[in-house]
Design an enzyme around this catalytic site. Structure first.
Site, PDB file in Angstrom:
ATOM      1  N   SER A  12     -24.637 -65.126  29.923  1.00 16.33           N
ATOM      2  CA  SER A  12     -23.823 -63.684  29.311  1.00 16.33           C
ATOM      3  C   SER A  12     -24.003 -63.437  27.757  1.00 16.33           C
ATOM      4  CB  SER A  12     -22.505 -64.068  29.418  1.00 16.33           C
ATOM      5  OG  SER A  12     -22.013 -65.181  28.627  1.00 16.33           O
ATOM      6  N   ASP A 239     -29.477 -69.186  18.623  1.00 16.47           N
ATOM      7  CA  ASP A 239     -28.076 -69.512  18.959  1.00 16.47           C
ATOM      8  C   ASP A 239     -27.640 -70.958  18.445  1.00 16.47           C
ATOM      9  OD1 ASP A 239     -29.380 -70.812  20.933  1.00 16.47           O
ATOM     10  OD2 ASP A 239     -28.155 -69.569  22.415  1.00 16.47           O
ATOM     11  N   THR A 240     -28.349 -72.016  18.632  1.00 21.61           N
ATOM     12  CA  THR A 240     -27.985 -73.432  18.530  1.00 21.61           C
ATOM     13  C   THR A 240     -27.722 -73.576  16.751  1.00 21.61           C
ATOM     14  OG1 THR A 240     -29.402 -74.033  20.284  1.00 21.61           O
ATOM     15  CG2 THR A 240     -28.536 -75.775  18.924  1.00 21.61           C
ATOM     16  N   ASN A 298     -32.880 -81.834  23.908  1.00 19.59           N
ATOM     17  CA  ASN A 298     -31.969 -80.745  24.971  1.00 19.59           C
ATOM     18  C   ASN A 298     -31.633 -81.726  26.175  1.00 19.59           C
ATOM     19  OD1 ASN A 298     -33.576 -78.944  23.353  1.00 19.59           O
ATOM     20  ND2 ASN A 298     -33.377 -77.591  25.286  1.00 19.59           N
ATOM     21  N   GLY A 408     -19.124 -72.360  24.326  1.00 16.88           N
ATOM     22  CA  GLY A 408     -18.495 -72.193  25.620  1.00 16.88           C
ATOM     23  C   GLY A 408     -18.114 -73.417  26.696  1.00 16.88           C
TER      24      GLY A 408
HETATM   25  C1  LIG Z   1     -35.013 -73.459  25.795  1.00 13.30           C
HETATM   26  C2  LIG Z   1     -33.557 -73.109  25.118  1.00 13.30           C
HETATM   27  O1  LIG Z   1     -33.023 -71.989  25.189  1.00 13.30           O
HETATM   28  C3  LIG Z   1     -33.422 -73.934  23.889  1.00 13.30           C
HETATM   29  O2  LIG Z   1     -33.927 -75.021  23.889  1.00 13.30           O
HETATM   30  C4  LIG Z   1     -31.917 -73.945  23.439  1.00 13.30           C
HETATM   31  O3  LIG Z   1     -32.145 -74.234  22.031  1.00 13.30           O
HETATM   32  C5  LIG Z   1     -31.142 -72.600  23.352  1.00 13.30           C
HETATM   33  O4  LIG Z   1     -31.575 -71.698  22.605  1.00 13.30           O
HETATM   34  C6  LIG Z   1     -30.047 -72.577  24.213  1.00 13.30           C
HETATM   35  O5  LIG Z   1     -29.407 -71.336  24.172  1.00 13.30           O
END
Ligand SMILES: C[C@H](O)[C@H](O)[C@@H](O)C(=O)CO
Length: 491
Positions: A12, A239-240, A298, A408
């Site tokens: 989203s 975003d992270t 991750n 979220g």
């Molecule tokens: C591939 C992923 O998008 C990434 O590793 C992660 O950091 C991410 O951006 C999560 O939104």
């Protein structure tokens, strides 16, 4: 001042209007929309123009609500996915999703060019098929390198949106830093990696810092939106990076989990280094705002549950995430566990079958009901967080004293409690809109309203609710964790 923040996740997108009065940041959601991968002709794509259209809609609403008084716009998203701009200025390709299988198909040929170990040492990034370098190397290996030769510029998703609004072609630092094409030693694109993968360096845009102005909305954009001019600001576009910028911790040695489709678990460091242990655990060093490194790993995250939910939908069974968590809470504990990072869970589709397969391969009873599936995934995620926490402590030689859940995913209170139990640490949850909050902070910095991210974090603590979860049932969680670790070794 008032700002608009745009945050795009894999499932989203959301836009908020933020007002800073010099003390508190007040936020209001102005637009939401679903996002999803589209499977077509054997490939996986994003609907980039649909995303752009939603950005425009959200901007119109935001400007209307703020009576046109917007100091800036910042955009962040998941990383690694990109578009190509041709000589005419047009976008000349569809945008692939990082889960597209072209990287897996070409994996051996790619790592013959640079081994995983050397890549990790050169870039400090984790080895993952989704990295931009690997996506580009896969394009070249499958005969699509002419697109790179023929294009003018490659831009990552938020940078591409900024280009459409301002005409400027810039690559923001945090999102550039996770491509496996970035050199932390020079803070420029990595010449050696590019050469060995045969990626033309000239298509990569100049790198800009979060907290700087990328450009001004073009006249065409102003008339499309029916507004005056406004600045597009480089924030932590990954975003992270934005979520971690909003970490409401002012002291100690906290870990964070940026929780959404992925769970990114890590700590903030002032230095970047690689060694045998960072390679063994496939730890990533990612660039954070103000060059604070995000040393993290991750974990597959809520993706597995999102996919289970989607599968139930196709069977005519509709569940919200809250309903699934409520069903899971009623199930008996520890009936089955999985390794959330088992390779088969990465690609979309058949998630229920893949969970059953993992359980039967490891001699466990297969889950049957939605509640049993979700409980198995959530307990397993919590144990995987514990495993990552142990690895981070081993690498840093420093005990982690608490865990902050950002984003979220923190709304899943069952998982929050499981995380506290498995990790035996207090867990603090919030802000649930951490990426948007961090996005606002870098805009406020660009406009001189705050000095730095540390001041920003104090504002976050004043402006958002943070909930505490304390560890419970520790003996039984500890016993099951030992069993979980044997599962990791067995697949
Ligand atoms: C591939 C992923 O998008 C990434 O590793 C992660 O950091 C991410 O951006 C999560 O939104």
């Amino acid at each position: 001042m008032k700002y608009i923040a745009f945050d795009l996740g894999a499932s989203s997108g959301k836009m908020m209007l933020g007002s800073f009065d010099g003390n508190r940041l007040d936020t209001e959601v102005i637009h939401r929309f679903p996002n999803c991968q589209i499977s077509a002709n054997g490939s996986l794509y994003w609907n980039f123009l649909g995303i752009y259209q939603n950005l425009i809609e959200g901007l119109k609403t935001g400007f209307r609500k703020a009576d046109g008084q917007i100091a800036g716009l910042g955009m962040d998203s998941y990383c690694n996915d990109f578009g190509l701009i041709g000589k005419s200025g047009d976008i000349i390709t569809q945008m692939h999703c990082y889960r597209d299988a072209r990287t897996k198909r070409n994996r051996d040929k790619i790592y013959d060019l640079i081994s995983e170990k050397e890549l990790h040492q050169l870039t400090g990034n984790q080895n993952a098929l989704f990295n931009t370098a690997i996506q580009l190397a896969a394009m070249i290996q499958q005969g699509d390198g002419y697109l790179l030769e023929g294009c003018e510029t490659l831009l990552h998703l938020p940078d591409l949106l900024a280009y459409m609004l301002t005409g400027e072609r810039k690559s923001e630092y945090t999102i550039a830093s996770v491509t496996q094409m970035f050199d932390y030693r020079t803070n420029l694109w990595h010449k050696e990696v590019l050469k060995r993968f045969m990626i033309p360096e000239r298509i990569l845009a100049p790198i800009v810092e979060p907290g700087s102005v990328v450009g001004h909305a073009t006249r065409e954009m102003q008339s499309l939106l029916g507004t005056g001019g406004f600045d597009v600001i480089a924030v932590g576009e990954h975003d992270t990076a934005s979520a971690v910028a909003a970490l409401p911790a002012l002291s100690g040695n906290p870990a964070y989990i940026s929780s959404g489709t992925w769970s990114l678990m890590g700590v903030e460091t002032c230095d970047f280094f690689t060694n045998e242990t960072t390679f063994k655990y496939n730890i990533a060093f990612e660039g954070g705002v103000e060059h604070r490194y995000r040393m993290l790993k991750n974990v597959m995250g809520l993706w597995i549950i999102q996919e289970c939910r989607r599968e139930y939908q196709t069977m005519g069974q509709e569940y919200s995430f809250g309903e699934l968590a409520a069903l899971a809470a009623k199930e008996a504990p520890f009936k089955a566990l999985i390794d959330p990072d088992w390779e088969e869970f990465y690609e979309p589709g058949r998630m229920l079958e893949k969970i059953r397969k993992f359980c039967s391969m490891t001699g466990q009873k297969e889950p049957e009901t939605p509640g049993q599936f979700v409980r198995a995934v959530e307990e397993s995620l919590a144990f995987k967080y514990r495993w990552v926490m142990d690895a981070l402590e081993e690498i840093n030689g420093k005990k982690i004293d608490c865990i902050h859940i950002l984003g979220g995913g923190g709304q899943d209170r069952l998982l929050d409690q499981f995380t506290a139990n498995a990790c035996r640490r207090p867990v603090y949850v919030g802000p649930t809109e951490a990426a948007l909050a961090g996005n606002f902070l870098m805009q406020m910095k660009a406009k001189g309203e705050i000095r730095d991210v540390l001041q920003g974090r104090e504002i976050i603590r004043k402006s958002f609710d943070i909930e505490e979860f304390l560890p419970a049932d520790q003996a039984v969680w500890e016993e099951k964790y030992q069993y979980f670790k044997t599962l990791l070794k067995s697949v």
